[in-house]
Scaffold this motif. Sequence first.
Motif, PDB file in Angstrom:
ATOM      1  N   LEU A 132      -1.075   7.425   0.639  1.00  0.00           N
ATOM      2  CA  LEU A 132      -2.623   7.440   0.237  1.00  0.00           C
ATOM      3  C   LEU A 132      -3.330   6.546   1.018  1.00  0.00           C
ATOM      4  O   LEU A 132      -4.414   6.119   0.906  1.00  0.00           O
ATOM      5  N   SER A 133      -2.695   5.813   1.954  1.00  0.00           N
ATOM      6  CA  SER A 133      -3.153   4.714   2.941  1.00  0.00           C
ATOM      7  C   SER A 133      -4.596   5.242   3.658  1.00  0.00           C
ATOM      8  O   SER A 133      -5.573   4.461   3.687  1.00  0.00           O
ATOM      9  N   ARG A 134      -4.589   6.559   4.158  1.00  0.00           N
ATOM     10  CA  ARG A 134      -5.719   6.798   4.630  1.00  0.00           C
ATOM     11  C   ARG A 134      -6.956   7.204   3.726  1.00  0.00           C
ATOM     12  O   ARG A 134      -8.193   6.887   3.785  1.00  0.00           O
ATOM     13  N   MET A 135      -6.515   7.851   2.534  1.00  0.00           N
ATOM     14  CA  MET A 135      -7.566   7.867   1.658  1.00  0.00           C
ATOM     15  C   MET A 135      -8.035   6.759   1.029  1.00  0.00           C
ATOM     16  O   MET A 135      -9.514   6.508   0.727  1.00  0.00           O
ATOM     17  N   GLU A 136      -7.057   5.495   0.946  1.00  0.00           N
ATOM     18  CA  GLU A 136      -7.676   4.083   0.639  1.00  0.00           C
ATOM     19  C   GLU A 136      -8.670   3.406   1.582  1.00  0.00           C
ATOM     20  O   GLU A 136      -9.656   2.810   1.369  1.00  0.00           O
ATOM     21  N   SER A 137      -8.483   3.843   2.779  1.00  0.00           N
ATOM     22  CA  SER A 137      -9.230   3.324   3.843  1.00  0.00           C
ATOM     23  C   SER A 137     -10.498   3.824   3.799  1.00  0.00           C
ATOM     24  O   SER A 137     -11.606   3.397   4.278  1.00  0.00           O
ATOM     25  N   LEU A 138     -10.400   5.554   3.234  1.00  0.00           N
ATOM     26  CA  LEU A 138     -12.004   6.027   3.054  1.00  0.00           C
ATOM     27  C   LEU A 138     -12.664   5.449   1.976  1.00  0.00           C
ATOM     28  O   LEU A 138     -13.816   5.420   2.110  1.00  0.00           O
ATOM     29  N   VAL A 139     -12.151   5.644   0.997  1.00  0.00           N
ATOM     30  CA  VAL A 139     -12.911   5.153  -0.389  1.00  0.00           C
ATOM     31  C   VAL A 139     -12.550   4.095  -1.175  1.00  0.00           C
ATOM     32  O   VAL A 139     -13.489   3.712  -2.056  1.00  0.00           O
ATOM     33  N   GLY A 140     -11.711   3.231  -0.871  1.00  0.00           N
ATOM     34  CA  GLY A 140     -11.296   2.057  -1.374  1.00  0.00           C
ATOM     35  C   GLY A 140     -10.463   1.998  -2.511  1.00  0.00           C
ATOM     36  O   GLY A 140     -10.333   3.045  -3.063  1.00  0.00           O
ATOM     37  N   GLU A 141      -9.796   0.819  -2.810  1.00  0.00           N
ATOM     38  CA  GLU A 141      -8.852   0.796  -3.552  1.00  0.00           C
ATOM     39  C   GLU A 141      -9.426   0.990  -5.104  1.00  0.00           C
ATOM     40  O   GLU A 141      -8.635   1.611  -5.953  1.00  0.00           O
ATOM     41  N   ARG A 142     -10.664   0.723  -5.422  1.00  0.00           N
ATOM     42  CA  ARG A 142     -10.919   0.819  -6.837  1.00  0.00           C
ATOM     43  C   ARG A 142     -11.257   2.140  -7.130  1.00  0.00           C
ATOM     44  O   ARG A 142     -10.922   2.702  -7.993  1.00  0.00           O
ATOM     45  N   VAL A 143     -11.670   2.990  -6.169  1.00  0.00           N
ATOM     46  CA  VAL A 143     -11.941   4.509  -6.137  1.00  0.00           C
ATOM     47  C   VAL A 143     -10.717   5.274  -6.480  1.00  0.00           C
ATOM     48  O   VAL A 143     -10.581   6.296  -7.418  1.00  0.00           O
ATOM     49  N   LEU A 144      -9.817   4.722  -5.634  1.00  0.00           N
ATOM     50  CA  LEU A 144      -8.667   5.440  -5.664  1.00  0.00           C
ATOM     51  C   LEU A 144      -7.670   5.173  -6.976  1.00  0.00           C
ATOM     52  O   LEU A 144      -7.068   6.008  -7.566  1.00  0.00           O
ATOM     53  N   ASN A 145      -7.930   3.966  -7.520  1.00  0.00           N
ATOM     54  CA  ASN A 145      -7.150   3.666  -8.785  1.00  0.00           C
ATOM     55  C   ASN A 145      -8.092   4.391 -10.180  1.00  0.00           C
ATOM     56  O   ASN A 145      -7.196   4.954 -10.924  1.00  0.00           O
ATOM     57  N   ARG A 146      -9.264   4.510  -9.745  1.00  0.00           N
ATOM     58  CA  ARG A 146     -10.164   5.212 -10.810  1.00  0.00           C
ATOM     59  C   ARG A 146      -9.463   6.868 -10.867  1.00  0.00           C
ATOM     60  O   ARG A 146      -9.260   7.509 -11.631  1.00  0.00           O
ATOM     61  N   LEU A 147      -9.519   7.312  -9.496  1.00  0.00           N
ATOM     62  CA  LEU A 147      -9.096   8.787  -9.363  1.00  0.00           C
ATOM     63  C   LEU A 147      -7.645   8.920 -10.050  1.00  0.00           C
ATOM     64  O   LEU A 147      -7.544   9.968 -10.686  1.00  0.00           O
ATOM     65  N   ALA A 148      -6.600   7.850  -9.980  1.00  0.00           N
ATOM     66  CA  ALA A 148      -5.349   8.093 -10.418  1.00  0.00           C
ATOM     67  C   ALA A 148      -5.239   8.009 -12.094  1.00  0.00           C
ATOM     68  O   ALA A 148      -4.383   8.725 -12.695  1.00  0.00           O
ATOM     69  N   THR A 149      -6.278   7.691 -12.665  1.00  0.00           N
ATOM     70  CA  THR A 149      -6.400   7.517 -14.227  1.00  0.00           C
ATOM     71  C   THR A 149      -7.083   8.564 -14.824  1.00  0.00           C
ATOM     72  O   THR A 149      -6.990   9.075 -15.795  1.00  0.00           O
ATOM     73  N   LEU A 150      -7.971   9.597 -13.923  1.00  0.00           N
ATOM     74  CA  LEU A 150      -8.730  10.597 -14.516  1.00  0.00           C
ATOM     75  C   LEU A 150      -7.776  11.731 -14.898  1.00  0.00           C
ATOM     76  O   LEU A 150      -6.786  12.365 -14.352  1.00  0.00           O
ATOM     77  N   ARG A 151      -8.292  12.321 -16.111  1.00  0.00           N
ATOM     78  CA  ARG A 151      -7.594  13.611 -16.523  1.00  0.00           C
ATOM     79  C   ARG A 151      -8.381  14.739 -16.425  1.00  0.00           C
ATOM     80  O   ARG A 151      -9.391  14.800 -16.711  1.00  0.00           O
ATOM     81  N   ILE A 152      -7.872  15.673 -15.233  1.00  0.00           N
ATOM     82  CA  ILE A 152      -8.440  16.604 -14.717  1.00  0.00           C
ATOM     83  C   ILE A 152      -7.763  17.773 -15.146  1.00  0.00           C
ATOM     84  O   ILE A 152      -6.761  17.835 -15.085  1.00  0.00           O
ATOM     85  N   ALA A 153      -8.404  19.054 -15.776  1.00  0.00           N
ATOM     86  CA  ALA A 153      -8.335  20.254 -16.140  1.00  0.00           C
ATOM     87  C   ALA A 153      -8.876  21.358 -15.012  1.00  0.00           C
ATOM     88  O   ALA A 153      -9.982  21.246 -14.915  1.00  0.00           O
ATOM     89  N   ILE A 154      -7.996  22.219 -14.411  1.00  0.00           N
ATOM     90  CA  ILE A 154      -8.482  23.155 -13.713  1.00  0.00           C
ATOM     91  C   ILE A 154      -8.151  24.617 -14.367  1.00  0.00           C
ATOM     92  O   ILE A 154      -7.179  24.949 -14.417  1.00  0.00           O
ATOM     93  N   PHE A 155      -9.140  25.176 -14.441  1.00  0.00           N
ATOM     94  CA  PHE A 155      -8.877  26.623 -15.168  1.00  0.00           C
ATOM     95  C   PHE A 155      -9.200  27.710 -14.052  1.00  0.00           C
ATOM     96  O   PHE A 155     -10.207  27.708 -13.657  1.00  0.00           O
ATOM     97  N   GLY A 156      -8.054  28.176 -13.728  1.00  0.00           N
ATOM     98  CA  GLY A 156      -8.007  29.259 -12.887  1.00  0.00           C
ATOM     99  C   GLY A 156      -7.517  28.624 -11.437  1.00  0.00           C
ATOM    100  O   GLY A 156      -8.079  27.861 -10.763  1.00  0.00           O
ATOM    101  N   VAL A 157      -6.288  29.101 -11.119  1.00  0.00           N
ATOM    102  CA  VAL A 157      -5.732  28.613  -9.897  1.00  0.00           C
ATOM    103  C   VAL A 157      -5.269  29.392  -8.681  1.00  0.00           C
ATOM    104  O   VAL A 157      -4.120  29.778  -8.160  1.00  0.00           O
ATOM    105  N   GLY A 158      -6.418  30.505  -8.728  1.00  0.00           N
ATOM    106  CA  GLY A 158      -6.535  31.359  -7.536  1.00  0.00           C
ATOM    107  C   GLY A 158      -6.879  30.735  -6.266  1.00  0.00           C
ATOM    108  O   GLY A 158      -6.467  29.731  -5.901  1.00  0.00           O
ATOM    109  N   MET A 172       0.872  -1.172   0.080  1.00  0.00           N
ATOM    110  CA  MET A 172      -0.110   0.079  -0.189  1.00  0.00           C
ATOM    111  C   MET A 172       0.862   1.343  -0.073  1.00  0.00           C
ATOM    112  O   MET A 172       1.753   1.333   0.687  1.00  0.00           O
ATOM    113  N   ASN A 173       0.618   2.179  -0.710  1.00  0.00           N
ATOM    114  CA  ASN A 173       1.178   3.354  -0.808  1.00  0.00           C
ATOM    115  C   ASN A 173       0.905   4.384   0.700  1.00  0.00           C
ATOM    116  O   ASN A 173      -0.513   4.773   0.755  1.00  0.00           O
ATOM    117  N   LEU A 174       1.904   4.311   1.187  1.00  0.00           N
ATOM    118  CA  LEU A 174       1.590   5.126   2.626  1.00  0.00           C
ATOM    119  C   LEU A 174       1.283   6.462   2.493  1.00  0.00           C
ATOM    120  O   LEU A 174       0.242   7.038   3.325  1.00  0.00           O
TER     121      LEU A 174
END
Length: 202
Positions: A5-31, A1-3
Motif C-alpha cells: 500500500l506504499s503508493r496509496m499511502e503516498s497519494l492519500v496519506g497515512e490518516r486516510v489509509l488507516n480510516r479506509l482500513a476501518t470502514l465497513r463496506i457492503a457491495i450489493f451486486g458483484v457483476g 510501511m506496508n509495501l
Amino acid sequence: MNLRLSRMESLVGERVLNRLATLRIAIFGVGGVGSVCAESLVRSGACNLTLVDSDVVAESNINRQLPALVSTVGRPKVDVLAERFADINPDAKITAVQALYSKDAHDQFDFKNFDIVVDAIDSLSHKIDLLATASEAGCKVFCSLGAAGKLDPTMVRTANIWKTSGCPLGKLVRKGLRSRGFAGDFMAVYSEEPSKIVDREA
C-alpha cells in the motif's frame, strides 16, 4: 510501511489509509460494476468488505466481469472474489453472501453494520429499496446507474441522485424514490451517452 500500500499511502496519506482500513463496506451486486469496484477498494486498502450477490459465474460474463474465467464458470461470484481478495490482502476480512437482495427480504441485512453501501444491482424495484433503506439507516451510499451499451468514458458523470440527467435509469430511480417519500440523497455514477443497444432491446 506496508509495501503493498506504499503508493496509496503516498497519494492519500497515512490518516486516510488507516480510516479506509476501518470502514465497513457492503457491495450489493458483484457483476461488471460491483466486482471492479470491490477489487479497487481492496487494492486501495479497504479491509472489511461484505459482498452480496446470488449469481454464479456464466460463460457470457467472461467479457466483462472480474470473477468470470473459464475455470470459474458455475461457481458463486462472491466466493470467487473472496478467494481472490484474500490473495491480494490476506489481512482483509471478506464476507461472501450468496443471496439476492430484494425489497421483500431486506430485513436479512442489518445496515447498522455498514458504514458504506455500494449499489451495483440491476433490478429497479430492489435497487430503489436498497438505496432508500441503506440511506435511512445512516449509511453513506453510492449508486451505479445505467451504462449498458455505452462506450464513451468522457460521458461518465458523478452527481447527487437528484441532479443526474441524460440517464433513463436515473429518471426511474428518482421517480421510485419520490413515490416512497424518500427525502435523502446520495451520490450516483452514470453516463449521459445514449445506449447503443436500446433499439435492440426494445
